[in-house]
Design a protein around this motif. Structure first.
Motif, PDB file in Angstrom:
ATOM      1  N   SER A 342       0.839  -1.196   0.000  1.00  0.00           N
ATOM      2  CA  SER A 342       0.000   0.000   0.000  1.00  0.00           C
ATOM      3  C   SER A 342       0.879   1.254   0.000  1.00  0.00           C
ATOM      4  O   SER A 342       1.969   1.285   0.577  1.00  0.00           O
ATOM      5  N   THR A 343       0.408   2.297  -0.647  1.00  0.00           N
ATOM      6  CA  THR A 343       1.164   3.553  -0.690  1.00  0.00           C
ATOM      7  C   THR A 343       1.365   4.142   0.702  1.00  0.00           C
ATOM      8  O   THR A 343       2.304   4.911   0.925  1.00  0.00           O
ATOM      9  N   SER A 344       0.519   3.724   1.633  1.00  0.00           N
ATOM     10  CA  SER A 344       0.629   4.254   2.995  1.00  0.00           C
ATOM     11  C   SER A 344       1.841   3.698   3.752  1.00  0.00           C
ATOM     12  O   SER A 344       2.238   4.238   4.784  1.00  0.00           O
ATOM     13  N   VAL A 345       2.439   2.646   3.228  1.00  0.00           N
ATOM     14  CA  VAL A 345       3.612   2.041   3.876  1.00  0.00           C
ATOM     15  C   VAL A 345       4.826   2.943   3.737  1.00  0.00           C
ATOM     16  O   VAL A 345       5.596   3.140   4.689  1.00  0.00           O
ATOM     17  N   PHE A 346       5.011   3.518   2.557  1.00  0.00           N
ATOM     18  CA  PHE A 346       6.237   4.263   2.257  1.00  0.00           C
ATOM     19  C   PHE A 346       6.273   5.564   3.050  1.00  0.00           C
ATOM     20  O   PHE A 346       5.333   6.360   3.033  1.00  0.00           O
ATOM     21  N   GLY A 347       7.369   5.724   3.782  1.00  0.00           N
ATOM     22  CA  GLY A 347       7.525   6.890   4.633  1.00  0.00           C
ATOM     23  C   GLY A 347       6.990   6.674   6.032  1.00  0.00           C
ATOM     24  O   GLY A 347       7.148   7.561   6.887  1.00  0.00           O
ATOM     25  N   HIS A 348       6.380   5.500   6.290  1.00  0.00           N
ATOM     26  CA  HIS A 348       5.755   5.271   7.591  1.00  0.00           C
ATOM     27  C   HIS A 348       6.186   3.969   8.268  1.00  0.00           C
ATOM     28  O   HIS A 348       6.291   3.933   9.500  1.00  0.00           O
ATOM     29  N   ARG A 349       6.390   2.912   7.499  1.00  0.00           N
ATOM     30  CA  ARG A 349       6.723   1.634   8.128  1.00  0.00           C
ATOM     31  C   ARG A 349       7.822   0.920   7.341  1.00  0.00           C
ATOM     32  O   ARG A 349       7.873   1.002   6.098  1.00  0.00           O
ATOM     33  N   ASN A 350       8.678   0.202   8.063  1.00  0.00           N
ATOM     34  CA  ASN A 350       9.691  -0.658   7.441  1.00  0.00           C
ATOM     35  C   ASN A 350       9.130  -2.075   7.422  1.00  0.00           C
ATOM     36  O   ASN A 350       8.983  -2.715   8.467  1.00  0.00           O
ATOM     37  N   THR A 351       8.813  -2.566   6.229  1.00  0.00           N
ATOM     38  CA  THR A 351       8.101  -3.840   6.096  1.00  0.00           C
ATOM     39  C   THR A 351       8.795  -4.858   5.191  1.00  0.00           C
ATOM     40  O   THR A 351       8.276  -5.956   5.000  1.00  0.00           O
ATOM     41  N   SER A 352       9.945  -4.518   4.625  1.00  0.00           N
ATOM     42  CA  SER A 352      10.568  -5.408   3.638  1.00  0.00           C
ATOM     43  C   SER A 352      11.412  -6.494   4.297  1.00  0.00           C
ATOM     44  O   SER A 352      11.578  -6.531   5.508  1.00  0.00           O
ATOM     45  N   HIS A 353      11.967  -7.364   3.436  1.00  0.00           N
ATOM     46  CA  HIS A 353      12.881  -8.415   3.892  1.00  0.00           C
ATOM     47  C   HIS A 353      14.339  -7.950   3.853  1.00  0.00           C
ATOM     48  O   HIS A 353      15.249  -8.766   3.859  1.00  0.00           O
ATOM     49  N   GLY A 354      14.549  -6.646   3.839  1.00  0.00           N
ATOM     50  CA  GLY A 354      15.909  -6.115   3.877  1.00  0.00           C
ATOM     51  C   GLY A 354      16.226  -5.127   2.782  1.00  0.00           C
ATOM     52  O   GLY A 354      17.229  -4.402   2.857  1.00  0.00           O
ATOM     53  N   CYS A 355      15.386  -5.082   1.751  1.00  0.00           N
ATOM     54  CA  CYS A 355      15.620  -4.129   0.667  1.00  0.00           C
ATOM     55  C   CYS A 355      15.034  -2.769   1.015  1.00  0.00           C
ATOM     56  O   CYS A 355      14.254  -2.621   1.958  1.00  0.00           O
ATOM     57  N   VAL A 356      15.410  -1.764   0.225  1.00  0.00           N
ATOM     58  CA  VAL A 356      14.833  -0.423   0.330  1.00  0.00           C
ATOM     59  C   VAL A 356      13.828  -0.278  -0.809  1.00  0.00           C
ATOM     60  O   VAL A 356      14.189  -0.419  -1.987  1.00  0.00           O
ATOM     61  N   GLY A 357      12.569  -0.029  -0.454  1.00  0.00           N
ATOM     62  CA  GLY A 357      11.529   0.036  -1.468  1.00  0.00           C
ATOM     63  C   GLY A 357      10.964   1.431  -1.659  1.00  0.00           C
ATOM     64  O   GLY A 357      10.866   2.222  -0.711  1.00  0.00           O
ATOM     65  N   LEU A 358      10.599   1.727  -2.920  1.00  0.00           N
ATOM     66  CA  LEU A 358       9.903   2.966  -3.272  1.00  0.00           C
ATOM     67  C   LEU A 358       8.607   2.599  -3.967  1.00  0.00           C
ATOM     68  O   LEU A 358       8.509   1.567  -4.649  1.00  0.00           O
ATOM     69  N   HIS A 359       7.598   3.448  -3.810  1.00  0.00           N
ATOM     70  CA  HIS A 359       6.325   3.193  -4.470  1.00  0.00           C
ATOM     71  C   HIS A 359       6.527   3.126  -5.990  1.00  0.00           C
ATOM     72  O   HIS A 359       7.208   3.953  -6.592  1.00  0.00           O
ATOM     73  N   ASP A 360       5.904   2.108  -6.619  1.00  0.00           N
ATOM     74  CA  ASP A 360       6.055   1.903  -8.055  1.00  0.00           C
ATOM     75  C   ASP A 360       4.768   1.302  -8.604  1.00  0.00           C
ATOM     76  O   ASP A 360       3.810   1.043  -7.859  1.00  0.00           O
ATOM     77  N   ALA A 361       4.763   1.076  -9.924  1.00  0.00           N
ATOM     78  CA  ALA A 361       3.601   0.493 -10.592  1.00  0.00           C
ATOM     79  C   ALA A 361       4.000  -0.782 -11.315  1.00  0.00           C
ATOM     80  O   ALA A 361       5.136  -0.901 -11.815  1.00  0.00           O
ATOM     81  N   LYS A 362       3.112  -1.737 -11.385  1.00  0.00           N
ATOM     82  CA  LYS A 362       3.383  -2.993 -12.094  1.00  0.00           C
ATOM     83  C   LYS A 362       3.646  -2.704 -13.572  1.00  0.00           C
ATOM     84  O   LYS A 362       2.953  -1.888 -14.193  1.00  0.00           O
ATOM     85  N   GLY A 363       4.651  -3.358 -14.109  1.00  0.00           N
ATOM     86  CA  GLY A 363       4.998  -3.169 -15.516  1.00  0.00           C
ATOM     87  C   GLY A 363       6.171  -2.235 -15.743  1.00  0.00           C
ATOM     88  O   GLY A 363       6.764  -2.198 -16.818  1.00  0.00           O
ATOM     89  N   ALA A 364       6.545  -1.439 -14.749  1.00  0.00           N
ATOM     90  CA  ALA A 364       7.739  -0.587 -14.772  1.00  0.00           C
ATOM     91  C   ALA A 364       7.712   0.505 -15.833  1.00  0.00           C
ATOM     92  O   ALA A 364       8.761   1.005 -16.239  1.00  0.00           O
ATOM     93  N   ASN A 365       6.480   0.903 -16.253  1.00  0.00           N
ATOM     94  CA  ASN A 365       6.398   1.916 -17.309  1.00  0.00           C
ATOM     95  C   ASN A 365       5.720   3.208 -16.876  1.00  0.00           C
ATOM     96  O   ASN A 365       5.601   4.150 -17.668  1.00  0.00           O
ATOM     97  N   ASP A 366       5.284   3.264 -15.629  1.00  0.00           N
ATOM     98  CA  ASP A 366       4.613   4.470 -15.156  1.00  0.00           C
ATOM     99  C   ASP A 366       5.660   5.502 -14.741  1.00  0.00           C
ATOM    100  O   ASP A 366       6.351   5.347 -13.748  1.00  0.00           O
ATOM    101  N   THR A 367       5.752   6.579 -15.509  1.00  0.00           N
ATOM    102  CA  THR A 367       6.789   7.580 -15.266  1.00  0.00           C
ATOM    103  C   THR A 367       6.492   8.488 -14.085  1.00  0.00           C
ATOM    104  O   THR A 367       7.354   9.259 -13.651  1.00  0.00           O
ATOM    105  N   SER A 368       5.284   8.389 -13.527  1.00  0.00           N
ATOM    106  CA  SER A 368       4.911   9.309 -12.445  1.00  0.00           C
ATOM    107  C   SER A 368       5.293   8.804 -11.065  1.00  0.00           C
ATOM    108  O   SER A 368       5.281   9.570 -10.101  1.00  0.00           O
ATOM    109  N   VAL A 369       5.670   7.545 -10.943  1.00  0.00           N
ATOM    110  CA  VAL A 369       5.937   6.958  -9.626  1.00  0.00           C
ATOM    111  C   VAL A 369       7.398   7.140  -9.233  1.00  0.00           C
ATOM    112  O   VAL A 369       8.289   7.278 -10.084  1.00  0.00           O
TER     113      VAL A 369
END
Length: 416
Positions: A342-369
């Motif tokens: 969820s977009t609410s995770v970023f900037g608020h909670r550390n939830t990954s298995h060790g990586c650093v994540g940024l909000h993105d879109a499936k398909g890797a083609n959305d230039t706005s994320v």
């Protein structure tokens, strides 16, 4: 000589005998003079003989034909490539020596003070046929050939970054060898890394198969780096020889350093000293904390598959299309896009298995994320600093992360 005294003689007889005695006495003097003269004459004769026998060695040599010898001998087919080439001449001096290989190389050498011995300043290459042309001052010339044997076992060094590439200011020159190196000093001496503008660059051995080079601080933007590999016929281990002899260049682009603060869950991106972006992120949770320290982007994928089994986490996840993934460690730490949280995770909670994540879109083609934006702004060699993650500093050998060593500790890992 005395005059004989003869008694009972007349005055005339005494006078006559006296004259004979005097003449006899006088006759003895020329004899002595003649003996002396013979002595002088004998000396003159000896001087003539000495003049003939005292001819200079070079004069005597000139009367003889110069003889030239080459080592390795003419026709040798498996000459040792770890020995120098030598040319000697007897009964003369050397005017010139030329040694050329069938690969186009030339061996240079030096003459001794007497100009009777020429020795190559370096060894011949392995697996090469050489022609030696030697000429003496007298005009005597000789041409011989020999072929060096090939090494039984070889090694090469695979280098990062790629030739003619442009990288970020954190990119070290990293070389991984295909065979364990036991003579680290010999191998390191055969490798040079230089920079324009000039800066001190030192090598550091992380293992017997990995040697990295870096300056004390990040490269200056715009630096040109030249890697010189002169490993051909360098013995890295017993009976194992290098095969490379080449120069490659790399370039350093702009400076981009991103700092991830997992206490505030925010990443600040600075380029050439100015902040260009700030992104909310999510890091590793309390059970899978993210490595802290200085990390360098070593691989980039628009999309890639990530499986938990490859990092020792069983079957916790298997995502086939992770967008905008950029590797930070060999062990599997990435900064990447995340479309499943969820977009609410970023900037608020550390939830990954060790990586650093940024909000993105499936398909890797959305230039706005943000995942897309950060990926597009990055390049190999960019620096990502992680702090306040709750994890210890990453091992310098885990990825291209030697910047976590002090300059003194880095230099202590050099073999030369």
């Amino acid at each position: 000589m005395g005059v004989p005294h003869i008694s009972n003689r007349s005055g005339r007889e005494r006078e006559r005998w006296s004259r004979r005695g005097v003449l006899a006495a006088l006759g003895a003097v020329p004899a002595a003079v003649v003996l002396t003269g013979c002595g002088d004459s004998a000396d003159a004769s000896d001087g003539s003989d000495a003049s003939e026998s005292s001819a200079t060695p070079s004069a005597r040599a000139a009367a003889k034909k110069a003889t030239i010898a080459v080592t390795p001998a003419d026709g040798t087919t498996k000459a040792d490539f770890t020995d120098r080439v030598q040319v000697t001449v007897t009964d003369g001096t050397l005017a010139s020596v030329k040694v050329t290989g069938d690969d186009g190389s030339t061996l240079v050498g030096t003459l001794n003070g007497a100009r009777t011995t020429w020795t190559s300043t370096s060894n011949p290459y392995s697996g090469t046929r050489y022609t030696v042309t030697a000429t003496a001052q007298t005009g005597t010339a000789q041409t011989t050939t020999f072929t060096t044997k090939s090494p039984g076992e070889t090694f090469v060094g695979y280098f990062t970054p790629e030739a003619n590439s442009t990288s970020g200011v954190g990119m070290p020159v990293s070389i991984n060898f295909t065979h364990a190196v036991s003579d680290r000093a010999a191998v390191q001496k055969a490798i040079t890394v230089t920079a324009e503008p000039a800066v001190e660059i030192v090598g550091h051995w992380f293992s017997d198969t990995r040697l990295d080079f870096r300056p004390e601080t990040y490269w200056a933007p715009g630096t040109k780096i030249t890697l010189g590999l002169r490993l051909k016929d360098v013995q890295g281990a017993d009976g194992v020889y290098g095969v490379q002899s080449k120069d490659v260049t790399f370039h350093i682009g702009r400076e981009q350093i991103s700092t991830v603060d997992l206490a505030t869950k925010e990443m600040t991106v600075r380029r050439d000293g100015s902040t260009i972006a700030t992104y909310p992120v999510s890091g590793g949770d309390s059970d899978h904390t993210t490595w802290s320290g200085i990390m360098v982007i070593s691989e980039r994928f628009k999309q890639t598959r990530m499986e938990s089994s490859t990092v020792g986490l069983g079957d916790e996840y298997d995502i086939s299309d992770v967008p905008h993934a950029q590797r930070l460690t060999t062990s599997g730490t990435f900064v990447h896009g995340n479309y499943w949280a969820s977009t609410s995770v970023f900037g608020h909670r550390n939830t990954s298995h060790g990586c650093v994540g940024l909000h993105d879109a499936k398909g890797a083609n959305d230039t706005s994320v943000n995942g897309y934006k950060f990926y597009e702004s990055s390049m190999l060699g960019d620096v990502v600093i992680v702090k306040n993650s709750g994890e210890r500093t990453v091992e310098p050998s885990n990825g291209l992360n030697g910047w976590n060593l002090s300059w003194a500790d880095w230099k202590a890992g050099s073999a030369v």
